[in-house]
Design a protein around this motif. Structure first.
Motif, PDB file in Angstrom:
ATOM      1  N   SER A 167      65.960  59.539  -9.944  1.00  0.00           N
ATOM      2  CA  SER A 167      66.236  60.964  -9.744  1.00  0.00           C
ATOM      3  C   SER A 167      67.248  61.483 -10.767  1.00  0.00           C
ATOM      4  O   SER A 167      67.113  62.605 -11.274  1.00  0.00           O
ATOM      5  CB  SER A 167      66.748  61.211  -8.321  1.00  0.00           C
ATOM      6  OG  SER A 167      67.821  60.340  -8.001  1.00  0.00           O
TER       7      SER A 167
ATOM      8  N   ASN B  23      59.957  66.023  -3.002  1.00  0.00           N
ATOM      9  CA  ASN B  23      60.513  64.750  -3.480  1.00  0.00           C
ATOM     10  C   ASN B  23      59.571  63.586  -3.205  1.00  0.00           C
ATOM     11  O   ASN B  23      59.680  62.538  -3.833  1.00  0.00           O
ATOM     12  CB  ASN B  23      61.857  64.438  -2.812  1.00  0.00           C
ATOM     13  CG  ASN B  23      62.917  65.504  -2.961  1.00  0.00           C
ATOM     14  OD1 ASN B  23      63.835  65.578  -2.144  1.00  0.00           O
ATOM     15  ND2 ASN B  23      62.820  66.352  -3.976  1.00  0.00           N
TER      16      ASN B  23
ATOM     17  N   GLU C  91      67.705  57.974  -2.596  1.00  0.00           N
ATOM     18  CA  GLU C  91      66.513  57.506  -3.319  1.00  0.00           C
ATOM     19  C   GLU C  91      65.978  56.261  -2.632  1.00  0.00           C
ATOM     20  O   GLU C  91      66.728  55.308  -2.378  1.00  0.00           O
ATOM     21  CB  GLU C  91      66.890  57.204  -4.783  1.00  0.00           C
ATOM     22  CG  GLU C  91      65.710  56.832  -5.657  1.00  0.00           C
ATOM     23  CD  GLU C  91      66.080  56.867  -7.145  1.00  0.00           C
ATOM     24  OE1 GLU C  91      66.560  57.930  -7.611  1.00  0.00           O
ATOM     25  OE2 GLU C  91      65.910  55.844  -7.823  1.00  0.00           O
TER      26      GLU C  91
END
Length: 904
Positions: A42, A218, A285
């Protein structure tokens, strides 16, 4: 584009006969001699944007080097200027944003400037999904009738949107009836990679959205999150999205989900776990073999609920599952080829394994430990295993309000009441059961499970009581198609779960009303009724003002609880209901197996269905939308409307900002609140009461109660929204003395000082403004939790509040307060409203902000008590970054950006 010193623009191979250019992170790694390949994925996506947009002005080489040298546990002082590829809006936040842009054009026109200077510099898509309500249900034409009502109620808003479409070159609208913004974004709007055709430069899809659940994206490796409309406007108009370099929490998922567990159970477990780990404002993440085993739609469900666990993002890197999803949803072959080739060239393809990435902190969750769960009855992070729902509800039933309970007598739990329609009503009765929200309706696994459970239930002879308000409101029309193709929709319809709308509905507070007889019985007997929904939010008074216990559950559990009819039925040990011949039917008998669900997934991932559905966005948007008339021109004429009004934020605009006040003196408390005050508490989205300041204002203008619509739909009118600020029927102002039984008084009221009169917060605020008295608001932990609701900050500012002082802020709301020129300040250490004995009858001074304001500096609060004594306490100024200092000096982000645009 990037400056030449960082020579990283390289070619990459897309196919044997096609090449593209990209700003290469592997090349940057070699040039700078730092291990970019060990950075969280990310962070690398954000780094690419900083590198590509390095112009030596807003984005400098120093910014690139700072982020490239990201350290897992370093102090977070560097500010990142993040230029996004696009912006997505939903209509509740999109309409006031469009109103602000229109007002900016009015200012430009009045100053003799070209109104076209105010123009989005990146593509903007507004998806109309928040306006439809469940007025009609359990009838064949419910969908059609609800849409007709939606258009009749919102015609003025839709006319305004149509003006925006023709006035702004990069502003597009997905009309009502297509679905929920985040699901439409996932299935259709997201591109994977973009290409600057002029230079053939490819870059990753990145965005911000004016809804906190933007994070669903995401799940397909897109970096993006929710911001307030205020911040989104700045991003649209060329201002980078600024944020402090984040911590990145790595979550290692191991193992596999057990039979009978759903993605909803998993996300409720993750939400509970990460809330405890305090990941607010951090990137999360996911990595590891368990992550790789999850379907793309399971990942999207987890990413969607990042706001509920408090993270800025819940990010999943791109891998084969992502590419398969793009194929299954009908994306173009050339787009998919470029997407895969780009991420492989950047060495960002694949789910990382343990040890490959340096995270701030690593957490582990074994998927095999996840159990079927619900969350509630007031917060999404309060997970309850299904076998404990009955005991938890019974326990909370008698607990005092301050302990999250309902403050009732134990003997009332089993009491039975009859309403005037003859319907029997008990505490814990399920009165709303809704399969709703993109969180779950984007996931075919859980929707097929709901359909299979409905089929088995109908075949077993089970029914849903007719007084329960049931609904199915998918986030995409594709859902209806695959439920029909799988032969499951008729069974859902037989239990009352027919398609009633394509929109957020119950999850956003648009459940529609209960019957008058039911409302009367609930209020008269103080019944604690329940709603069960497959949504992501269950805050107080959000679902329905008279339903106090709201539980989040997977779609199949929503159906099961609708059949059971009461949350005190223990579905693990008691029958769901009686079927044919009066036989007891248990949940295990009707719960579908994973094999049965997998056997039907082929109907859900049909590229043909996706292509045909989304082709209609432009080609056949619907007769109701086509009939909406609108004005044309570059500047809006602001016709008289109770929905749309020219916002007052530029009323005294000049090219030079007025000097920011050095401090505050003689301030009064407008409200003193406890922990977990949500943006729903501050700026409700649901129904407008006749007795509220907003209701009275509408009645004075001849609007009938039946036409009030909702606060959310009227966000284009500041007169409504400032009157609705702090007007939630469940908000508890601690300035008001408790009731005789010790429970807190609810509703948006306060005590005006020094008169001592009790009145609405709005009326008190207007009285303070008229007498030139500044005001402050006090709160506890997690102030501003919930939706990225810019009106929670705009309304606060229009009520004359100069500072909000609390124990901690939720990320977006803190940013929005700064964006509106309101000071966010935080108690230090163990200081709090309680420890300092703040009651609301004091006066307050704020000192220490003279001269140059610095990010996160200290300030002093001077508390002058009624007895003449005073106390000084230090506070932390939560203006976090240098750019936020500039925003505050300019009176907020909107005047700051407007001055920049008009000076250009």
């Amino acid at each position: 584009m990037a400056s030449n010193t960082l020579n990283t623009l390289k070619d990459f191979k897309i196919t044997d006969d096609k090449k593209g250019k990209f700003y290469s992170l592997p090349a940057l790694e070699k040039q700078l001699g730092v291990k970019i390949s060990r950075l969280p994925v990310s962070i690398r996506v954000v780094l690419e944007s900083v590198l590509r947009n390095c112009d030596g002005k807003k984005v400098t080489e120093e910014h690139v080097k700072q982020l490239a040298n990201w350290q897992p546990t370093a102090e977070r002082v560097d500010e990142i200027p993040f230029v996004v590829a696009r912006v997505v809006l939903q209509d509740f936040t999109g309409v006031p944003l469009l109103a602000d842009l229109a007002a900016m054009r009015n200012v430009a026109s009045k100053m003799g400037k070209n109104p076209k200077k105010i123009e989005p510099l990146v593509p903007v898509d507004l998806v109309v999904d928040h306006s439809v309500q469940i007025d009609h249900f359990r009838e064949k034409k419910a969908l059609d009738l609800n849409m007709k009502l939606e258009f009749s109620r919102n015609n003025e808003r839709y006319q305004f949107m149509k003006w925006g479409m023709q006035a702004f070159d990069t502003f597009g609208v997905v009309p009502p009836g297509f679905g929920i913004v985040h699901q439409v974004n996932l299935e259709y709007l997201a591109r994977g990679v973009h290409c600057n055709k002029k230079e053939s430069v490819y870059y990753p899809d990145t965005l911000v959205g004016t809804d906190s659940h933007t994070t669903m994206i995401n799940g397909i490796g897109v970096v993006g999150w929710g911001v307030g409309g205020i911040e989104a406007e700045a991003g649209m108009l060329g201002q980078p999205v600024y944020f402090l370099t984040p911590d990145v929490i790595g979550v290692n998922l191991t193992g596999k989900l057990r039979e009978g567990c759903t993605a909803t159970d998993l996300v409720l477990t993750i939400t509970e776990m990460l809330r405890k780990e305090k990941v607010v404002g951090k990137f999360v993440e996911f990595f590891g073999e368990g992550t790789a085993s999850l379907s793309l739609t399971d990942r999207a469900t987890i990413a969607n609920m990042a706001p509920e666990y408090g993270a800025t993002m819940g990010f999943f890197p791109v891998d084969e599952a992502t590419i398969d999803y793009f194929k299954g949803t009908g994306r173009k072959k050339s787009e998919i080829e470029a997407f895969e080739a780009y991420f492989k060239a950047q060495k960002m393809f694949g789910i990382p394994k343990k040890g490959q990435i340096d995270y701030t902190r690593e957490l582990t969750l074994d998927l095999s430990t996840v159990t079927p769960s619900l969350a509630g009855p007031k917060r999404p992070q309060d997970r309850i295993e299904i076998g404990n729902v009955k005991s938890t509800f019974s326990d909370l039933f008698t607990k005092p309000t301050k302990e999250n309970g309902f403050n009732k007598k134990a003997e009332d739990l089993c009491a039975e009441y009859k309403n005037s329609d003859g319907v029997s009503l008990k505490n814990g009765d399920v009165l709303i059961a809704a399969i709703t929200s993109c969180t779950n309706t984007s996931n075919p696994n859980v929707l097929l499970a709901a359909g299979l459970l409905a089929k088995k239930a109908v075949e077993a002879g089970l029914k849903v009581a007719p007084h329960i308000k049931t609904s199915l409101a998918p986030g995409s029309r594709v859902v209806t198609k695959y439920l029909e193709d799988a032969g499951l929709l008729p069974y859902l319809e037989k239990l009352g779960f027919g398609v009633t709308a394509y929109g957020c509905t119950t999850c956003i507070g648009n459940a529609g009303d209960l019957t008058p007889a039911m409302n009367e019985a609930i209020v008269a007997n103080d019944v604690v009724a329940a709603a069960v929904l497959s949504g992501n939010r269950n805050f107080e008074a959000r679902i329905h003002p008279n339903i106090r216990a709201n539980f989040l559950a997977s779609p199949p559990l929503v159906v099961a609880y609708a059949i059971a009819g009461n949350v005190t039925v223990d579905l693990m040990s008691e029958p769901v209901g009686k079927g044919k011949g009066g036989k007891d039917v248990y949940l295990g008998q009707i719960w579908p197996s994973s094999e049965e669900i997998n056997g039907l997934l082929k109907f859900a991932m049909s590229a043909k269905n996706f292509k045909e559905n989304y082709a209609d966005v432009k080609n056949a948007p619907g007769k109701l939308w086509e009939k909406v008339s609108s004005v044309s021109g570059q500047v809006y004429n602001w016709p008289d409307s109770t929905y749309i009004a020219e916002p007052p934020f530029f009323a005294e605009f000049g090219m030079q900002p007025a000097a920011a006040a050095a401090g505050i003196s003689g301030a009064r408390a407008l409200g003193v609140f406890g922990d977990s005050i949500t943006t729903d508490h501050i700026s409700p989205a649901g129904s407008i009461k006749e007795s509220s300041p907003a209701g009275k204002w509408l009645l004075e203008r001849g609007v009938l109660k039946a036409d009030f619509n909702s606060y959310g739909s009227r966000r284009g009118n500041h007169e409504i929204m400032m009157r609705g600020t702090f007007a939630n029927v469940r908000i508890k102002n601690l300035m008001i003395p408790p009731k005789a039984d010790g429970s807190a008084v609810e509703g948006g009221i306060t005590i005006h000082q020094p008169s001592g009169e009790q009145m609405s917060i709005y009326d008190a605020a207007m009285r303070y403004i008229a007498s030139g008295v500044p005001t402050m608001v006090f709160g506890g932990e997690e102030y501003g939790t919930g939706s990225s609701r810019d009106w929670a900050a705009k309304g606060t500012q229009l009520l004359g509040v100069k500072a909000v002082i609390c124990r901690s802020f939720e990320r977006i709301h803190r940013s929005n307060l700064v964006g509106m020129g309101v000071l966010p300040l935080q108690f230090i250490g163990d200081d709090s409203v309680q420890s300092l004995g703040i009651t609301g009858n004091e006066t307050f001074d704020l000192k220490g902000l003279d001269g140059e304001i610095k990010p996160q500096q200290k300030a002093t609060l001077v508390i002058h008590r009624a007895d003449g004594s005073k106390k000084e306490v230090q506070l932390l100024l939560r203006i976090d970054t240098p750019i936020e200092v500039d925003y505050y000096k300019h009176g907020g982000i909107l005047p700051f950006v407007l001055r920049q645009l008009l000076a250009a």
